[in-house]
Scaffold this motif. Structure first.
Motif, PDB file in Angstrom:
ATOM      1  N   PHE A 149     -18.059   2.550  -5.620  1.00  0.00           N
ATOM      2  CA  PHE A 149     -18.033   1.325  -6.418  1.00  0.00           C
ATOM      3  C   PHE A 149     -19.398   0.656  -6.351  1.00  0.00           C
ATOM      4  CE2 PHE A 149     -13.776   2.096  -4.955  1.00  0.00           C
ATOM      5  CZ  PHE A 149     -13.006   1.886  -6.088  1.00  0.00           C
ATOM      6  N   ASP A 150     -19.857   0.110  -7.452  1.00  0.00           N
ATOM      7  CA  ASP A 150     -21.109  -0.639  -7.459  1.00  0.00           C
ATOM      8  C   ASP A 150     -20.959  -1.988  -6.776  1.00  0.00           C
ATOM      9  OD1 ASP A 150     -22.427   1.386  -8.775  1.00  0.00           O
ATOM     10  OD2 ASP A 150     -22.060   0.532 -10.761  1.00  0.00           O
ATOM     11  N   GLU A 151     -19.772  -2.544  -6.826  1.00  0.00           N
ATOM     12  CA  GLU A 151     -19.462  -3.812  -6.170  1.00  0.00           C
ATOM     13  C   GLU A 151     -18.196  -3.593  -5.348  1.00  0.00           C
ATOM     14  OE1 GLU A 151     -21.268  -6.631  -6.292  1.00  0.00           O
ATOM     15  OE2 GLU A 151     -22.763  -5.800  -7.648  1.00  0.00           O
ATOM     16  N   TYR A 152     -17.467  -4.650  -5.061  1.00  0.00           N
ATOM     17  CA  TYR A 152     -16.198  -4.496  -4.355  1.00  0.00           C
ATOM     18  C   TYR A 152     -15.223  -3.721  -5.232  1.00  0.00           C
ATOM     19  CZ  TYR A 152     -17.562  -7.890  -0.804  1.00  0.00           C
ATOM     20  OH  TYR A 152     -18.191  -8.532   0.221  1.00  0.00           O
ATOM     21  N   PRO A 153     -14.344  -2.931  -4.624  1.00  0.00           N
ATOM     22  CA  PRO A 153     -13.327  -2.255  -5.438  1.00  0.00           C
ATOM     23  C   PRO A 153     -12.349  -3.269  -6.015  1.00  0.00           C
ATOM     24  CG  PRO A 153     -12.898  -1.918  -3.104  1.00  0.00           C
ATOM     25  CD  PRO A 153     -14.213  -2.637  -3.206  1.00  0.00           C
ATOM     26  N   ASP A 154     -11.565  -2.825  -7.002  1.00  0.00           N
ATOM     27  CA  ASP A 154     -10.625  -3.739  -7.644  1.00  0.00           C
ATOM     28  C   ASP A 154      -9.278  -3.763  -6.913  1.00  0.00           C
ATOM     29  OD1 ASP A 154      -9.811  -1.214  -8.322  1.00  0.00           O
ATOM     30  OD2 ASP A 154      -9.722  -1.580 -10.484  1.00  0.00           O
ATOM     31  N   TYR A 155      -9.273  -3.384  -5.652  1.00  0.00           N
ATOM     32  CA  TYR A 155      -8.065  -3.450  -4.845  1.00  0.00           C
ATOM     33  C   TYR A 155      -8.425  -3.889  -3.427  1.00  0.00           C
ATOM     34  CZ  TYR A 155      -9.733   1.252  -3.680  1.00  0.00           C
ATOM     35  OH  TYR A 155     -10.507   2.311  -3.315  1.00  0.00           O
ATOM     36  N   SER A 156      -7.419  -4.370  -2.717  1.00  0.00           N
ATOM     37  CA  SER A 156      -7.623  -4.866  -1.358  1.00  0.00           C
ATOM     38  C   SER A 156      -7.509  -3.728  -0.342  1.00  0.00           C
ATOM     39  CB  SER A 156      -6.576  -5.928  -1.030  1.00  0.00           C
ATOM     40  OG  SER A 156      -5.299  -5.314  -0.951  1.00  0.00           O
ATOM     41  N   LEU A 157      -7.855  -4.023   0.909  1.00  0.00           N
ATOM     42  CA  LEU A 157      -7.662  -3.051   1.988  1.00  0.00           C
ATOM     43  C   LEU A 157      -6.193  -2.653   2.082  1.00  0.00           C
ATOM     44  CD1 LEU A 157      -9.912  -4.615   4.763  1.00  0.00           C
ATOM     45  CD2 LEU A 157     -10.358  -2.512   3.477  1.00  0.00           C
ATOM     46  N   GLU A 158      -5.309  -3.660   1.966  1.00  0.00           N
ATOM     47  CA  GLU A 158      -3.866  -3.382   2.040  1.00  0.00           C
ATOM     48  C   GLU A 158      -3.443  -2.465   0.892  1.00  0.00           C
ATOM     49  OE1 GLU A 158       0.354  -5.732   2.540  1.00  0.00           O
ATOM     50  OE2 GLU A 158      -1.286  -6.753   1.512  1.00  0.00           O
ATOM     51  N   MET A 159      -3.964  -2.726  -0.317  1.00  0.00           N
ATOM     52  CA  MET A 159      -3.603  -1.894  -1.472  1.00  0.00           C
ATOM     53  C   MET A 159      -4.056  -0.452  -1.274  1.00  0.00           C
ATOM     54  SD  MET A 159      -4.448  -4.666  -4.488  1.00  0.00           S
ATOM     55  CE  MET A 159      -4.268  -3.551  -5.857  1.00  0.00           C
ATOM     56  N   TRP A 160      -5.243  -0.256  -0.702  1.00  0.00           N
ATOM     57  CA  TRP A 160      -5.729   1.105  -0.441  1.00  0.00           C
ATOM     58  C   TRP A 160      -4.778   1.816   0.528  1.00  0.00           C
ATOM     59  CZ3 TRP A 160      -6.817   4.188   3.642  1.00  0.00           C
ATOM     60  CH2 TRP A 160      -7.497   5.382   3.376  1.00  0.00           C
ATOM     61  N   HIS A 161      -4.397   1.120   1.584  1.00  0.00           N
ATOM     62  CA  HIS A 161      -3.504   1.709   2.576  1.00  0.00           C
ATOM     63  C   HIS A 161      -2.151   2.082   1.957  1.00  0.00           C
ATOM     64  CE1 HIS A 161      -6.503   0.266   5.413  1.00  0.00           C
ATOM     65  NE2 HIS A 161      -5.959   1.066   6.307  1.00  0.00           N
ATOM     66  N   LYS A 162      -1.645   1.221   1.093  1.00  0.00           N
ATOM     67  CA  LYS A 162      -0.381   1.524   0.419  1.00  0.00           C
ATOM     68  C   LYS A 162      -0.535   2.742  -0.489  1.00  0.00           C
ATOM     69  CE  LYS A 162       1.713  -3.080   0.332  1.00  0.00           C
ATOM     70  NZ  LYS A 162       2.060  -4.240  -0.512  1.00  0.00           N
ATOM     71  N   LYS A 163      -1.617   2.765  -1.270  1.00  0.00           N
ATOM     72  CA  LYS A 163      -1.868   3.861  -2.207  1.00  0.00           C
ATOM     73  C   LYS A 163      -1.927   5.207  -1.495  1.00  0.00           C
ATOM     74  CE  LYS A 163      -5.420   5.522  -5.417  1.00  0.00           C
ATOM     75  NZ  LYS A 163      -6.721   5.239  -6.031  1.00  0.00           N
ATOM     76  N   HIS A 164      -2.492   5.227  -0.308  1.00  0.00           N
ATOM     77  CA  HIS A 164      -2.684   6.488   0.419  1.00  0.00           C
ATOM     78  C   HIS A 164      -1.628   6.712   1.497  1.00  0.00           C
ATOM     79  CE1 HIS A 164      -6.363   7.345  -1.691  1.00  0.00           C
ATOM     80  NE2 HIS A 164      -6.737   6.096  -1.508  1.00  0.00           N
ATOM     81  N   GLY A 165      -0.579   5.878   1.490  1.00  0.00           N
ATOM     82  CA  GLY A 165       0.510   6.061   2.449  1.00  0.00           C
ATOM     83  C   GLY A 165       0.095   5.840   3.902  1.00  0.00           C
ATOM     84  N   GLU A 166      -0.849   4.948   4.102  1.00  0.00           N
ATOM     85  CA  GLU A 166      -1.376   4.710   5.447  1.00  0.00           C
ATOM     86  C   GLU A 166      -1.064   3.312   5.971  1.00  0.00           C
ATOM     87  OE1 GLU A 166      -2.723   6.973   7.306  1.00  0.00           O
ATOM     88  OE2 GLU A 166      -2.909   8.525   5.779  1.00  0.00           O
ATOM     89  N   LEU A 167      -0.173   2.588   5.290  1.00  0.00           N
ATOM     90  CA  LEU A 167       0.148   1.234   5.731  1.00  0.00           C
ATOM     91  C   LEU A 167       1.046   1.287   6.954  1.00  0.00           C
ATOM     92  CD1 LEU A 167      -0.406  -1.703   4.912  1.00  0.00           C
ATOM     93  CD2 LEU A 167       1.749  -1.651   3.657  1.00  0.00           C
ATOM     94  N   ALA A 168       0.623   0.623   8.018  1.00  0.00           N
ATOM     95  CA  ALA A 168       1.390   0.662   9.267  1.00  0.00           C
ATOM     96  C   ALA A 168       2.524  -0.332   9.233  1.00  0.00           C
ATOM     97  CB  ALA A 168       0.467   0.335  10.433  1.00  0.00           C
TER      98      ALA A 168
END
Length: 168
Positions: A149-168
């Protein structure tokens, strides 16, 4: 020879030096670099001439930490290695220096303000000390985990974890 300038994050300390090797290509994964750099599990140093080092601002504020080479040994058997100089206000590491190689300083590339050339390739060392999450031998090749990404991604840290099945 290239003249380089550097500083800490808060601007309390500024320094300059000369370097014949100003391309930051070597990533050190030793536990000392990993724990003190605050970076990506490694640090990147360049090399400068100790005799050319001038602290242009904040010399009276500069602090150092002499790293312990092998903390797994009992205290009486531990040896010290490089001094790592840093700003006590913002905790930016600035350079390392070793009595063994007194003619050199090893500034952290992250502290350099002068533009540095991108290396044509990189070298990773001390990989046996690398944290598993930072070990380049264990990183996925080119897949969705390596988005850019050139800037911040359009999702949060929590959203990334959910997307990749890594949310604890």
């Amino acid at each position: 020879m290239k003249h380089l300038k550097g500083s800490c994050h808060c601007g309390e300390i500024e320094f300059e030096f000369d370097s014949a090797t100003p391309v930051p290509f070597m990533r050190c994964f030793c536990s000392i670099c990993r724990k003190t750099s605050g970076g990506g599990g490694y640090s990147i140093n360049i090399m400068g001439l100790t005799d050319s080092l001038v602290i242009t601002k904040g010399a009276d504020k500069l602090k150092s930490y002499r790293a312990i080479k092998d903390k797994s040994k009992p205290p009486a058997e531990q040896t010290l290695c490089q001094d790592r100089f840093f700003c006590p206000t913002c905790a930016s590491y600035l350079w390392a220096h070793s009595d063994e190689y007194a003619q050199w300083i090893y500034p952290y590339a992250s502290a350099i303000d002068t533009p540095l050339k991108a290396p044509p390739s990189t070298t990773s060392l001390m990989l046996d000390s690398a944290a598993e999450w930072a070990d380049p031998r264990k990183q996925p090749k080119r897949d969705v985990l390596n988005e850019t990404f050139d800037e911040y991604p359009d999702y949060s840290l929590e959203m990334w974890h959910k997307k990749h099945g890594e949310l604890a």
